[in-house]
Motif scaffolding. Structure first.
Motif, PDB file in Angstrom:
ATOM      1  N   MET A   1      30.423  -6.035  -9.383  1.00 53.20           N
ATOM      2  CA  MET A   1      30.795  -4.711  -9.825  1.00 53.20           C
ATOM      3  C   MET A   1      30.330  -3.728  -9.078  1.00 53.20           C
ATOM      4  O   MET A   1      29.144  -3.782  -8.173  1.00 53.20           O
ATOM      5  CB  MET A   1      30.518  -4.666 -11.339  1.00 53.20           C
ATOM      6  CG  MET A   1      29.029  -4.404 -11.751  1.00 53.20           C
ATOM      7  SD  MET A   1      28.607  -4.157 -13.228  1.00 53.20           S
ATOM      8  CE  MET A   1      28.428  -5.979 -13.694  1.00 53.20           C
ATOM      9  N   TYR A  24      17.654  -2.399  -6.802  1.00 52.24           N
ATOM     10  CA  TYR A  24      19.081  -2.799  -6.852  1.00 52.24           C
ATOM     11  C   TYR A  24      20.166  -1.883  -6.519  1.00 52.24           C
ATOM     12  O   TYR A  24      21.274  -2.520  -6.174  1.00 52.24           O
ATOM     13  CB  TYR A  24      19.033  -2.793  -8.587  1.00 52.24           C
ATOM     14  CG  TYR A  24      18.156  -3.784  -9.221  1.00 52.24           C
ATOM     15  CD1 TYR A  24      18.574  -4.946  -9.441  1.00 52.24           C
ATOM     16  CD2 TYR A  24      16.877  -3.124  -9.751  1.00 52.24           C
ATOM     17  CE1 TYR A  24      17.633  -5.916 -10.043  1.00 52.24           C
ATOM     18  CE2 TYR A  24      16.211  -4.026 -10.435  1.00 52.24           C
ATOM     19  CZ  TYR A  24      16.408  -5.475 -10.467  1.00 52.24           C
ATOM     20  OH  TYR A  24      15.469  -6.328 -11.076  1.00 52.24           O
ATOM     21  N   GLU A  36      27.178  -2.135  -5.186  1.00 55.37           N
ATOM     22  CA  GLU A  36      27.501  -3.177  -5.661  1.00 55.37           C
ATOM     23  C   GLU A  36      26.537  -3.716  -6.336  1.00 55.37           C
ATOM     24  O   GLU A  36      25.295  -3.889  -5.844  1.00 55.37           O
ATOM     25  CB  GLU A  36      28.020  -4.097  -4.531  1.00 55.37           C
ATOM     26  CG  GLU A  36      29.308  -3.765  -3.922  1.00 55.37           C
ATOM     27  CD  GLU A  36      30.586  -3.736  -4.990  1.00 55.37           C
ATOM     28  OE1 GLU A  36      30.629  -4.700  -5.754  1.00 55.37           O
ATOM     29  OE2 GLU A  36      31.579  -3.155  -4.823  1.00 55.37           O
ATOM     30  N   ILE A  37      26.442  -4.503  -7.342  1.00 56.04           N
ATOM     31  CA  ILE A  37      25.521  -5.316  -8.141  1.00 56.04           C
ATOM     32  C   ILE A  37      26.148  -6.314  -8.953  1.00 56.04           C
ATOM     33  O   ILE A  37      27.159  -6.282  -9.493  1.00 56.04           O
ATOM     34  CB  ILE A  37      24.664  -4.323  -8.805  1.00 56.04           C
ATOM     35  CG1 ILE A  37      23.381  -5.083  -9.587  1.00 56.04           C
ATOM     36  CG2 ILE A  37      25.613  -3.849 -10.055  1.00 56.04           C
ATOM     37  CD1 ILE A  37      22.597  -3.700 -10.262  1.00 56.04           C
ATOM     38  N   SER A  38      25.396  -7.318  -9.071  1.00 53.32           N
ATOM     39  CA  SER A  38      25.835  -8.672  -9.784  1.00 53.32           C
ATOM     40  C   SER A  38      25.596  -8.509 -11.183  1.00 53.32           C
ATOM     41  O   SER A  38      25.037  -7.492 -11.724  1.00 53.32           O
ATOM     42  CB  SER A  38      25.159  -9.843  -9.442  1.00 53.32           C
ATOM     43  OG  SER A  38      23.835  -9.732  -9.689  1.00 53.32           O
ATOM     44  N   ASP A  39      26.174  -9.071 -12.128  1.00 50.44           N
ATOM     45  CA  ASP A  39      26.172  -9.132 -13.536  1.00 50.44           C
ATOM     46  C   ASP A  39      24.727  -9.196 -13.935  1.00 50.44           C
ATOM     47  O   ASP A  39      24.092  -8.639 -14.556  1.00 50.44           O
ATOM     48  CB  ASP A  39      27.115  -9.903 -14.228  1.00 50.44           C
ATOM     49  CG  ASP A  39      28.543  -9.483 -13.914  1.00 50.44           C
ATOM     50  OD1 ASP A  39      28.771  -8.508 -13.851  1.00 50.44           O
ATOM     51  OD2 ASP A  39      29.531 -10.687 -14.382  1.00 50.44           O
ATOM     52  N   ALA A  40      23.867 -10.280 -13.097  1.00 50.51           N
ATOM     53  CA  ALA A  40      22.794 -10.629 -13.501  1.00 50.51           C
ATOM     54  C   ALA A  40      21.751  -9.649 -13.326  1.00 50.51           C
ATOM     55  O   ALA A  40      20.919  -9.218 -14.095  1.00 50.51           O
ATOM     56  CB  ALA A  40      22.253 -12.154 -12.960  1.00 50.51           C
ATOM     57  N   ASN A  41      22.039  -8.876 -11.959  1.00 50.72           N
ATOM     58  CA  ASN A  41      20.826  -7.722 -11.756  1.00 50.72           C
ATOM     59  C   ASN A  41      21.268  -6.510 -12.395  1.00 50.72           C
ATOM     60  O   ASN A  41      20.405  -5.824 -12.553  1.00 50.72           O
ATOM     61  CB  ASN A  41      21.134  -7.373  -9.911  1.00 50.72           C
ATOM     62  CG  ASN A  41      20.529  -8.602  -9.171  1.00 50.72           C
ATOM     63  OD1 ASN A  41      19.399  -9.239  -9.630  1.00 50.72           O
ATOM     64  ND2 ASN A  41      20.815  -8.787  -7.962  1.00 50.72           N
ATOM     65  N   PHE A  42      22.513  -6.450 -12.706  1.00 49.41           N
ATOM     66  CA  PHE A  42      22.505  -5.301 -13.658  1.00 49.41           C
ATOM     67  C   PHE A  42      21.834  -5.414 -15.025  1.00 49.41           C
ATOM     68  O   PHE A  42      21.544  -4.351 -15.448  1.00 49.41           O
ATOM     69  CB  PHE A  42      24.285  -5.024 -14.009  1.00 49.41           C
ATOM     70  CG  PHE A  42      24.684  -3.607 -14.723  1.00 49.41           C
ATOM     71  CD1 PHE A  42      24.154  -2.560 -14.236  1.00 49.41           C
ATOM     72  CD2 PHE A  42      25.513  -3.804 -15.780  1.00 49.41           C
ATOM     73  CE1 PHE A  42      24.254  -1.368 -14.941  1.00 49.41           C
ATOM     74  CE2 PHE A  42      25.713  -2.639 -16.380  1.00 49.41           C
ATOM     75  CZ  PHE A  42      25.366  -1.413 -15.985  1.00 49.41           C
ATOM     76  N   ARG A  44      19.083  -7.153 -15.292  1.00 49.99           N
ATOM     77  CA  ARG A  44      17.797  -6.765 -15.073  1.00 49.99           C
ATOM     78  C   ARG A  44      17.351  -5.450 -14.791  1.00 49.99           C
ATOM     79  O   ARG A  44      16.381  -4.929 -15.104  1.00 49.99           O
ATOM     80  CB  ARG A  44      17.332  -7.716 -13.622  1.00 49.99           C
ATOM     81  CG  ARG A  44      17.159  -9.146 -13.843  1.00 49.99           C
ATOM     82  CD  ARG A  44      16.856  -9.704 -12.439  1.00 49.99           C
ATOM     83  NE  ARG A  44      17.208 -11.261 -12.672  1.00 49.99           N
ATOM     84  CZ  ARG A  44      18.164 -11.908 -12.104  1.00 49.99           C
ATOM     85  NH1 ARG A  44      18.962 -11.293 -11.375  1.00 49.99           N
ATOM     86  NH2 ARG A  44      18.375 -13.082 -12.448  1.00 49.99           N
ATOM     87  N   ARG A  66      34.781  -2.247 -12.034  1.00 50.32           N
ATOM     88  CA  ARG A  66      34.974  -3.672 -11.769  1.00 50.32           C
ATOM     89  C   ARG A  66      35.477  -3.945 -10.440  1.00 50.32           C
ATOM     90  O   ARG A  66      35.087  -4.897  -9.681  1.00 50.32           O
ATOM     91  CB  ARG A  66      35.895  -4.443 -12.547  1.00 50.32           C
ATOM     92  CG  ARG A  66      35.788  -4.294 -14.133  1.00 50.32           C
ATOM     93  CD  ARG A  66      34.556  -5.675 -14.462  1.00 50.32           C
ATOM     94  NE  ARG A  66      34.109  -5.381 -15.610  1.00 50.32           N
ATOM     95  CZ  ARG A  66      32.900  -5.494 -15.982  1.00 50.32           C
ATOM     96  NH1 ARG A  66      32.128  -5.991 -14.968  1.00 50.32           N
ATOM     97  NH2 ARG A  66      32.297  -5.207 -17.111  1.00 50.32           N
ATOM     98  N   THR A  67      36.098  -2.887  -9.792  1.00 55.49           N
ATOM     99  CA  THR A  67      36.320  -3.016  -8.127  1.00 55.49           C
ATOM    100  C   THR A  67      36.234  -1.648  -7.580  1.00 55.49           C
ATOM    101  O   THR A  67      36.551  -0.796  -8.273  1.00 55.49           O
ATOM    102  CB  THR A  67      37.664  -3.949  -8.110  1.00 55.49           C
ATOM    103  OG1 THR A  67      38.193  -3.885  -6.725  1.00 55.49           O
ATOM    104  CG2 THR A  67      38.745  -2.997  -8.804  1.00 55.49           C
TER     105      THR A  67
END
Length: 87
Positions: A1, A24, A36-42, A44, A66-67
């Motif tokens: 995302m 991040y 851009e950041i992954s769901d997990a890093n978001f 965190r 989302r895009t």
């Protein structure tokens, strides 16, 4: 995302918020990060920020896409936070 983070925090907490944001996302200009950041890093990122802000006085807003297909970015004036090439 793709996330745009906008914040308004107390001066005494600003260095910690900046430090966490830089881990991040990419600093764009005063009080704005994006990237851009992954769901997990978001998760965190939000968790780390929630530990340093004062929820009675500070505000952090995330705009989540989302895009980037529908993202159009325009700038006026000086462009801050752009990466530069060092030779």
């Amino acid at each position: 995302m793709f996330v745009i983070m906008v914040y308004d925090v107390g001066e005494e907490r600003l260095p910690k918020v900046l430090s966490i944001g830089r881990r991040y996302l990419t600093w764009v200009q005063n009080s704005v990060f994006e990237g851009e950041i992954s769901d997990a890093n978001f998760i965190r990122l939000k968790d780390n920020l929630s530990k340093v802000i004062d929820k009675k006085y500070d505000a952090i807003t995330f705009y989540i896409l989302r895009t980037t297909a529908y993202l159009k970015k325009e700038n006026l004036g000086v462009i801050k936070g752009e990466s530069t090439t060092i030779i």
